[in-house]
Structure formats: C-alpha cells, structure tokens
Design a protein around this motif. Structure first.
Motif, short mmCIF file in Angstrom:
data_model
loop_
_atom_site.label_atom_id
_atom_site.label_comp_id
_atom_site.label_asym_id
_atom_site.label_seq_id
_atom_site.Cartn_x
_atom_site.Cartn_y
_atom_site.Cartn_z
N UNK A 33 56.37 81.70 53.30
CA UNK A 33 57.11 80.44 53.38
C UNK A 33 57.66 80.12 51.99
N UNK A 34 58.92 80.48 51.78
CA UNK A 34 59.55 80.33 50.47
C UNK A 34 61.00 79.90 50.67
N UNK A 35 61.64 79.34 49.65
CA UNK A 35 63.05 78.95 49.83
C UNK A 35 63.94 80.15 50.12
N UNK A 54 59.10 85.73 62.81
CA UNK A 54 59.25 84.41 62.21
C UNK A 54 59.67 84.49 60.74
N UNK A 55 59.44 85.64 60.11
CA UNK A 55 59.77 85.80 58.69
C UNK A 55 61.06 86.58 58.49
N UNK A 56 61.94 86.56 59.48
CA UNK A 56 63.16 87.36 59.40
C UNK A 56 64.02 86.96 58.20
N UNK A 57 64.02 85.68 57.84
CA UNK A 57 64.81 85.27 56.68
C UNK A 57 64.29 85.93 55.41
N UNK A 95 65.51 89.49 55.44
CA UNK A 95 66.95 89.56 55.19
C UNK A 95 67.28 89.33 53.72
N UNK A 96 66.47 88.53 53.05
CA UNK A 96 66.74 88.21 51.64
C UNK A 96 66.75 89.45 50.76
N UNK A 155 68.09 76.22 48.67
CA UNK A 155 67.80 76.51 50.07
C UNK A 155 66.50 75.86 50.53
N UNK A 156 66.44 75.60 51.84
CA UNK A 156 65.21 75.10 52.43
C UNK A 156 64.20 76.24 52.51
#
Length: 461
Positions: free
Chosen positions: A15-17, A436-439, A442-443, A457-458
C-alpha cells in the motif's frame, strides 16, 4: 485474469502512493508545450489511419449545489443556477468547434457526463445539450452505444430518471458513498436510503442497461460494523456494477478535506479491514472482481469483457468499448486522440475567454513517443487482463521483451518472491494474491515515477 485472493499482510506491504493508470503517461506529465496546433495535428492524423476509430465524448459539468468534504474533483460550488445557462451556451460552442474537426462518418459510440454534478443541469438544459450533440456528431443509435451520466441522488427525482432515459442515456451511476447517517453528516452529503431505493427501482423500470452504485471506504466515522450494514443494503439493491473507491485523505492538497475532523478519520488498519470486508461481501454475493475497485454481476458486460479478454481502460475507469478517440468537452476535461492527450483550461473565466476568441480551450497535453506507446500497452495489459504476452509485444513493437524491460523485471523480484505474479519465458501473469496490487506491479514499467511527481498520487490500496 486469474482468481482473486486477499492477503492482508501483502496488501499492507504494497500500500504505497501510485498512479491509477487511467492513462499512460499519467496526468503529471501533461505540459503546456503541447499546444492547440498539436491537438489539431493529432486530430488530422487520426483520420489518416486505415480505419479511423469511433468517437467517445466526455463532458464535464463542474457545478455542485453543496460541498462534499471528501471530494477532490474539479468543481464549482454555487446555488446560482443561472450560471449553468451561460456554461451551456459556451459548451455548445465548443461542441460545434470540436465536431467540425472530425468526419461525420465517425460514430459517437460512447458518451459520459461527469462532474461536479451533471444533474445540476435541469431537464431542458440536458435536452438542449443532447440535441446539440446529435446535430453536430453522428450518434450511434444502436443498442451497443454506451451513454452514461453520474447522478447525485439529492438532485434527481423518479420523473427525472425517466427523462434521462428518454434523452438516450442507458447507464446511470449513483453516488451513494455510504448509507450511514453519521458518515454522511461527517462528509456533508446527507441523502436518505429510501430515496436511493426509489431511484434505483425507477432506473430498472425505465430499462436502463446498467445501474452502478459508488461507495467510498475510509471515510470519517466508518467502522467495520457500520460499513457491513451499508454493504448489506447495497447487496439488497443488487446494482449491476459497484465501484468501491478508497478514500484518499489529502487535506494539504484538497481544501475541502480540511473540513473533516482529523479525530474522525479511521486508522490505516481499519481501512484495510473495510477493504477486506467489501471484497468478501461482494464476491460472496456473486459479484465478479473486475479490477482495481470495480465489481460487476456475472452477466454484466464488464464481467463478460473481463472473461473474454476485451476489457478496456480509460479516464472513466473500465470499459467494454474498443479503443476510441476521446474528445473532452468542458472546463478541465481531458481528451485522448491518437497517441496524444489533451486537457482544457481549469478556470471558468479562461474557458470562456478562449471560446470567445474562437479557440478551443486546450491548455496542455502530451504526445506519446514510441517508448510511451509500448509501456502503455504493457500497463494496460496488466490493468485489464492481469497478463502480458511477450511475443505479442515483441511482434508489435520490434523489441525483445526481456532485454527492453530488464530493469523493470529486476524491480519485480520482490513481488515474484511474495507470490504476486509469475514471470514465465513468454509472459507475465498476475497471481491471485497480486490482483489487488496490480498498480504496484504496473509501476515497475512506468518510466516517469519518482522525483517531484511521486507524492501526487493516492495510495494504491
């Protein structure tokens, strides 16, 4: 995509920006070096391809009658409804100017009214807006079109639901956020449960193709027990789609959020509990996890697109429509034509001044280079399919995936070790724990992260 699995320890760890990737590159890369001439060039180029894309239109209605304390959207709070009359007049001028750039053979298959509060416009004004679009664009009159509007339940009646259907809208999105009266009061958005039930029933009776309900978890005064009650009420409503957004509390950046009492905010651990509860309750109730914060019933077009690999992602989130050229209309609106993004001015006075001068209100944008196009395809594959096929990327872009993305793949070693994804000889595949951690995954493929933009970013969960 593969099955879904919630692992609280891993969710907390990652859980990070990070960006939501409704575009790549993301909005912080937009700049004023992209000018109106660049936009015109992008439009001309969009007609020169073998098969020009269909059109999608986003219209931003910035007005709201009251301030919701959680909201970070571009909005204007006013009860002076005559301001909508002036705005609509300018919006119609922009529609005419934009439509003149595109061939009439290109059908408008997707329309979305967002805000602000689109239903701030009264019935006559909405009818006037739709008539203007029909006059200047070729609207898709088949059952396949997707014309949607965001609805604030406090601004609409059963009669207006029927009016919207008559105007051609076939999708509604209700902003509910939470049914709990104390939470509603804490964010200054009080709306009765009975009213929402009545409106959803009216939408079904009017034969809207899809009804969506938005919730937000992490709001002030939310508890696991109170949100469980909200979820029970939502499940009883049985909307076709549910969006459960994570509340991003950024009072240093969003002035409205300073109205929320800090002592009312749930601790981070509770926010994860709310997320876990939401996923469990919705999936147990038969909803399919689409991606990010979206869920849909199994027979909904989003769920079917997810299953058959045709899911798309755009500035409105997930979509079933093939990639369209997106025209942004209204103050602050974002468009995407060809391999370019554009955004209009954010101030109403500037918007009016540009149109008075006979100019489109494009203020900034971005033209993608070949590396951007390649990375966008990889990121979209992750966001929509949970998978990237290396041979397909290599054939399209003339690269060796493992060589081109050697650094990105090294960055993913920890995620691989944690069981979020599998890197095979010919593909990258998200695993159930990684959905759930796809973002965060992708980063690794984002060439622009870091530096001054990282804090904009959120959080990713």
């Amino acid at each position: 995509m593969s099955a879904f699995e919630f692992d609280r320890a891993l969710v907390h760890k990652y859980d990070r920006p990070g960006p939501r990737y409704t575009s790549y590159p993301t909005a912080p890369q937009f700049n004023s070096a992209f000018a109106l001439d660049d936009y015109h060039q992008a439009v001309r180029a969009s007609h020169e391809v073998a098969a020009p894309k269909a059109l999608s239109v986003y219209i931003h209605i910035p007005f709201c009658q009251s301030l919701c304390y959680y909201c970070g959207c571009h909005k204007i709070i006013t009860r002076k409804t005559h301001r909508a009359v002036e705005y609509l007049a300018y919006l119609k001028r922009e529609i005419q100017m934009q439509a003149a750039l595109f061939e009439r053979s290109r059908r408008l298959t997707q329309l979305h009214l967002g805000g602000g509060t689109p239903t701030y416009l009264d019935d006559a004004q909405l009818a006037e807006l739709m008539a203007c679009l029909a006059e200047h664009f070729t609207l898709d009159d088949s059952d396949a079109h997707e014309f949607s509007i965001e609805v604030d339940p406090r601004t609409i009646s059963v009669e207006r639901i029927n009016t919207l259907r008559g105007l051609g809208f076939n999708r509604l999105s209700f902003g509910v956020q939470d049914f709990d009266p104390d939470v509603q009061a804490a964010v200054n958005r009080v709306q009765s449960e009975a009213q929402i039930l009545q409106l959803v029933a009216a939408a079904r009776e009017a034969r809207f193709k899809s009804v969506s309900v938005d919730l937000i978890y992490g709001l002030p005064l939310q508890t696991v027990d109170s949100f469980d009650v909200t979820l029970s009420k939502l499940i009883a409503l049985r909307p076709d789609r549910v969006a459960a957004y994570s509340y991003a509390h950024l009072p240093s950046q969003i002035r409205a959020q300073r109205m929320i009492r800090p002592e009312d905010m749930p601790p981070p651990a509770r926010k994860l509990e709310l997320l876990e509860l939401t996923i469990r309750r919705l999936t147990e109730a038969g909803y399919v996890y689409i991606g990010m914060d979206h869920f849909a019933l199994p027979d909904d077009e989003l769920a079917l697109a997810r299953a058959n690999g045709t899911l798309q992602r755009n500035f409105q989130g997930y979509s079933t429509h093939a990639d369209c050229d997106l025209i942004g209309l209204g103050v602050s609106a974002i468009g995407k034509v060809g391999d370019s993004y554009s955004q209009s001015v954010k101030e109403l006075s500037q918007y009016y001044a540009r149109l008075d001068a006979g100019m489109l209100p494009v203020q900034r944008g971005y033209r993608l280079n070949p590396d951007d196009v390649l990375r966008r395809e990889v990121i979209n594959g992750l966001m929509c399919d949970g998978r990237v096929d290396f041979p397909q990327i290599e054939a399209t872009h003339g690269v060796r995936f493992n060589d081109y993305f050697a650094e990105a793949l090294l960055q993913l070693d920890e995620q691989v070790a944690d069981g979020l994804l599998l890197i095979q000889a010919d593909a990258l595949q998200l695993l159930p724990k990684g959905q759930l951690m796809v973002r965060s995954v992708a980063m690794a493929f984002d060439a622009y992260l870091g530096g001054a933009h990282k804090g904009q970013f959120s959080r990713t969960v």
